[in-house]
Design a protein around this motif. Structure first.
Motif, PDB file in Angstrom:
ATOM      1  N   ALA A   1       0.847  -1.187   0.000  1.00  0.00           N
ATOM      2  CA  ALA A   1       0.000   0.000   0.000  1.00  0.00           C
ATOM      3  C   ALA A   1       0.884   1.239   0.000  1.00  0.00           C
ATOM      4  O   ALA A   1       1.999   1.222   0.521  1.00  0.00           O
ATOM      5  N   LEU A   2       0.396   2.313  -0.603  1.00  0.00           N
ATOM      6  CA  LEU A   2       1.076   3.594  -0.560  1.00  0.00           C
ATOM      7  C   LEU A   2       0.490   4.416   0.584  1.00  0.00           C
ATOM      8  O   LEU A   2      -0.718   4.667   0.614  1.00  0.00           O
ATOM      9  N   ARG A   3       1.339   4.815   1.527  1.00  0.00           N
ATOM     10  CA  ARG A   3       0.901   5.625   2.679  1.00  0.00           C
ATOM     11  C   ARG A   3       1.505   7.016   2.534  1.00  0.00           C
ATOM     12  O   ARG A   3       2.721   7.180   2.561  1.00  0.00           O
ATOM     13  N   LEU A   4       0.636   8.006   2.393  1.00  0.00           N
ATOM     14  CA  LEU A   4       1.088   9.358   2.079  1.00  0.00           C
ATOM     15  C   LEU A   4       1.084  10.255   3.313  1.00  0.00           C
ATOM     16  O   LEU A   4       0.095  10.313   4.050  1.00  0.00           O
ATOM     17  N   PHE A   5       2.199  10.979   3.491  1.00  0.00           N
ATOM     18  CA  PHE A   5       2.336  11.958   4.557  1.00  0.00           C
ATOM     19  C   PHE A   5       2.732  13.306   3.945  1.00  0.00           C
ATOM     20  O   PHE A   5       3.447  13.357   2.939  1.00  0.00           O
ATOM     21  N   VAL A   6       2.275  14.405   4.559  1.00  0.00           N
ATOM     22  CA  VAL A   6       2.703  15.742   4.135  1.00  0.00           C
ATOM     23  C   VAL A   6       3.378  16.433   5.316  1.00  0.00           C
ATOM     24  O   VAL A   6       2.975  16.259   6.474  1.00  0.00           O
ATOM     25  N   ALA A   7       4.431  17.194   5.017  1.00  0.00           N
ATOM     26  CA  ALA A   7       5.149  17.925   6.056  1.00  0.00           C
ATOM     27  C   ALA A   7       4.207  18.915   6.733  1.00  0.00           C
ATOM     28  O   ALA A   7       3.427  19.603   6.081  1.00  0.00           O
ATOM     29  N   ASP A   8       4.291  18.988   8.066  1.00  0.00           N
ATOM     30  CA  ASP A   8       3.393  19.871   8.821  1.00  0.00           C
ATOM     31  C   ASP A   8       4.075  20.314  10.108  1.00  0.00           C
ATOM     32  O   ASP A   8       3.874  19.746  11.177  1.00  0.00           O
ATOM     33  N   GLY A   9       4.915  21.346   9.985  1.00  0.00           N
ATOM     34  CA  GLY A   9       5.567  21.904  11.167  1.00  0.00           C
ATOM     35  C   GLY A   9       6.688  21.029  11.696  1.00  0.00           C
ATOM     36  O   GLY A   9       7.189  20.130  11.015  1.00  0.00           O
ATOM     37  N   LEU A  10       7.072  21.303  12.963  1.00  0.00           N
ATOM     38  CA  LEU A  10       8.158  20.576  13.617  1.00  0.00           C
ATOM     39  C   LEU A  10       7.629  19.774  14.799  1.00  0.00           C
ATOM     40  O   LEU A  10       6.614  20.136  15.417  1.00  0.00           O
ATOM     41  N   ILE A  11       8.313  18.683  15.095  1.00  0.00           N
ATOM     42  CA  ILE A  11       7.990  17.914  16.293  1.00  0.00           C
ATOM     43  C   ILE A  11       8.336  18.783  17.509  1.00  0.00           C
ATOM     44  O   ILE A  11       9.436  19.348  17.577  1.00  0.00           O
ATOM     45  N   PRO A  12       7.407  18.968  18.442  1.00  0.00           N
ATOM     46  CA  PRO A  12       7.658  19.850  19.586  1.00  0.00           C
ATOM     47  C   PRO A  12       8.973  19.536  20.288  1.00  0.00           C
ATOM     48  O   PRO A  12       9.297  18.372  20.555  1.00  0.00           O
ATOM     49  N   GLY A  13       9.730  20.595  20.552  1.00  0.00           N
ATOM     50  CA  GLY A  13      10.985  20.453  21.265  1.00  0.00           C
ATOM     51  C   GLY A  13      12.150  19.978  20.424  1.00  0.00           C
ATOM     52  O   GLY A  13      13.234  19.714  20.955  1.00  0.00           O
ATOM     53  N   THR A  14      11.956  19.875  19.092  1.00  0.00           N
ATOM     54  CA  THR A  14      13.023  19.417  18.197  1.00  0.00           C
ATOM     55  C   THR A  14      13.070  20.309  16.967  1.00  0.00           C
ATOM     56  O   THR A  14      12.213  21.167  16.768  1.00  0.00           O
ATOM     57  N   ASP A  15      14.084  20.065  16.128  1.00  0.00           N
ATOM     58  CA  ASP A  15      14.159  20.741  14.837  1.00  0.00           C
ATOM     59  C   ASP A  15      13.810  19.776  13.705  1.00  0.00           C
ATOM     60  O   ASP A  15      14.105  20.033  12.551  1.00  0.00           O
ATOM     61  N   GLN A  16      13.166  18.652  14.056  1.00  0.00           N
ATOM     62  CA  GLN A  16      12.783  17.642  13.073  1.00  0.00           C
ATOM     63  C   GLN A  16      11.367  17.902  12.561  1.00  0.00           C
ATOM     64  O   GLN A  16      10.470  18.252  13.335  1.00  0.00           O
ATOM     65  N   LYS A  17      11.183  17.712  11.275  1.00  0.00           N
ATOM     66  CA  LYS A  17       9.871  17.945  10.681  1.00  0.00           C
ATOM     67  C   LYS A  17       8.842  16.924  11.178  1.00  0.00           C
ATOM     68  O   LYS A  17       9.147  15.748  11.338  1.00  0.00           O
TER      69      LYS A  17
END
Length: 314
Positions: A95-111
Motif C-alpha cells: 500500500a502507498l501511505r502518504l504523509f505531508v510535512a506539517d511543522g516541527l515535532i515539539p521540542g526538536t528541529d525535526q519535521k
C-alpha cells in the motif's frame, strides 16, 4: 487495526522515528518501502519543491487525484529505487501511505508529518512527465505520479496542487491578446528575457500597424498540465503568427517547430506566418516556404513587408 497492521488514523501527526518503530522503513528518503510491513511510505513537502521553482504536489481540482513528484534532485529522474517502488506497488502487494510535512515535532528541529491516507497509483496513467529545475537550477525531467485515495483521506486547501492534473483531452480555446502584448511577460518559474520582450514589442507594433483585431490560442495538449500560448491569431484571415525577436537561423528553425505544433490542434487548420524584426536570408525564406510558412518582417521605416509562401511555390 487493519489486516495489514495499520492503526494510524487519517489526519494524525507522526514523526519519522515513530513511524519507523511501528511500521518500518528508512528515516530520510522521500519514498521509503518497508520490510517490516507491506507499505511504501511517501513524504510530500511542497515548500521544498517550491524553493527550487516548482510545486506539483497536492490534490487536483476535484480531490480525486493526489499528484506526487518523484525522487531525484539532480538531472533527469529515473524509474528506479523509490520511483519504481511506487510504480510497482500493486504487483509487490504494498500500500502507498502518504504523509505531508506539517511543522516541527515539539521540542526538536525535526519535521513533523501529517498522515493523508492510503493510496494506489492510477493503473492507466500512473504518472506524467514535467520539466522542473534541479538543485543546480538546470531544467530536467521529473515524474509526477497520479495517486488515488483508497478509503478515507485528508483533504485540505493547503494541500492543493499548484499545477493541477493532466488534461485527458486536448483543450483549445481563443483568448484575448492583451495579456500577451505587454512590455514584459513571464513563463511559470522563469524571468522574462530580452528575447520575450522583443517579441512582445514586435507583436504590439505589428498589431498597431495593421489596426485589426487579433487574438491568440490557448492550447493544453492531452497528457499535459501547462497550456501553450500562440503569439498572434487573425481570425478573419485564419492566420497564425509566431514572433521572434531575431531573424537568425536558430530562431527561424524554432519557430517552424512551434507553428507546426500549434497548427495540429486548431480547426480549421490556419495559415502559418513568421513575424520577424528584419528580413531573413533568402535561404531561410526558401526554407519557410518549403514547409508552407509565409514571412512578415519589419522594415527600417517601421513598415512591414510580406512574402507569402505561395509566391515562391513552383
Amino acid at each position: 487495526m487493519t489486516g495489514d497492521g495499520w492503526d494510524t488514523p487519517v489526519d494524525s501527526l507522526m514523526g519519522r522515528e515513530e513511524r519507523m518503530a511501528k511500521y518500518g522503513g528508512a528515516k530520510y528518503g522521500g519514498i521509503e518501502p518497508s520490510r517490516k510491513t507491506p507499505n511504501v511510505f511517501i513524504y510530500s513537502d511542497p515548500a521544498r519543491g517550491k524553493s527550487f521553482g516548482y510545486n506539483f504536489d497536492g490534490w487536483n481540482e476535484d480531490n480525486t487525484v493526489f499528484l506526487y513528484t518523484g525522487e531525484g534532485r539532480v538531472g533527469d529522474q529515473q524509474m528506479r529505487d523509490g520511483n519504481r517502488a511506487i510504480l510497482e506497488h500493486h504487483t509487490k502487494g504494498r500500500a502507498l501511505r502518504l504523509f505531508v510535512a506539517d511543522g516541527l515535532i515539539p521540542g526538536t528541529d525535526q519535521k513533523n508529518h501529517r498522515y493523508v491516507g492510503k493510496f494506489e497509483v492510477d493503473r492507466e496513467r500512473p504518472y506524467f512527465l514535467e520539466e522542473a529545475p534541479d538543485q543546480k537550477e538546470e531544467l530536467r525531467t521529473v515524474f509526477v505520479f497520479r495517486l488515488h485515495p483508497l478509503g478515507e483521506a485528508l483533504h485540505r486547501s493547503a494541500d492543493r496542487s499548484c499545477s493541477g492534473d493532466i488534461r485527458l483531452v486536448t483543450e483549445t480555446v481563443l483568448v484575448p491578446l492583451e495579456a500577451h502584448i505587454s512590455q514584459t511577460f513571464e513563463n511559470p518559474g522563469a524571468k522574462a528575457t530580452t528575447a520575450t520582450r522583443r517579441e512582445s514589442e514586435l507583436c504590439a507594433r505589428y498589431v498597431s500597424h495593421l489596426g485589426r483585431y487579433f487574438q491568440r490560442w490557448k492550447i493544453t495538449p492531452a497528457g499535459e498540465t501547462r497550456p501553450l500560448f500562440t503569439d498572434l491569431y487573425d481570425q478573419e484571415e485564419n492566420e497564425l503568427y509566431e514572433a521572434k525577436g531575431t531573424a537568425t537561423r536558430d530562431a527561424v528553425r524554432r519557430s517552424v517547430g512551434q507553428l507546426l505544433d500549434y497548427q495540429r490542434h486548431i480547426t480549421p487548420k490556419p495559415n502559418l506566418t513568421l513575424l520577424l524584426p528584419h528580413r531573413p536570408s533568402d535561404d531561410l525564406i526558401n526554407f519557410l516556404h518549403s514547409v508552407g510558412i509565409s514571412c512578415v518582417y519589419e522594415e527600417p521605416d517601421a513598415e512591414f513587408s510580406r512574402i507569402d509562401a505561395a509566391a515562391r511555390e513552383g
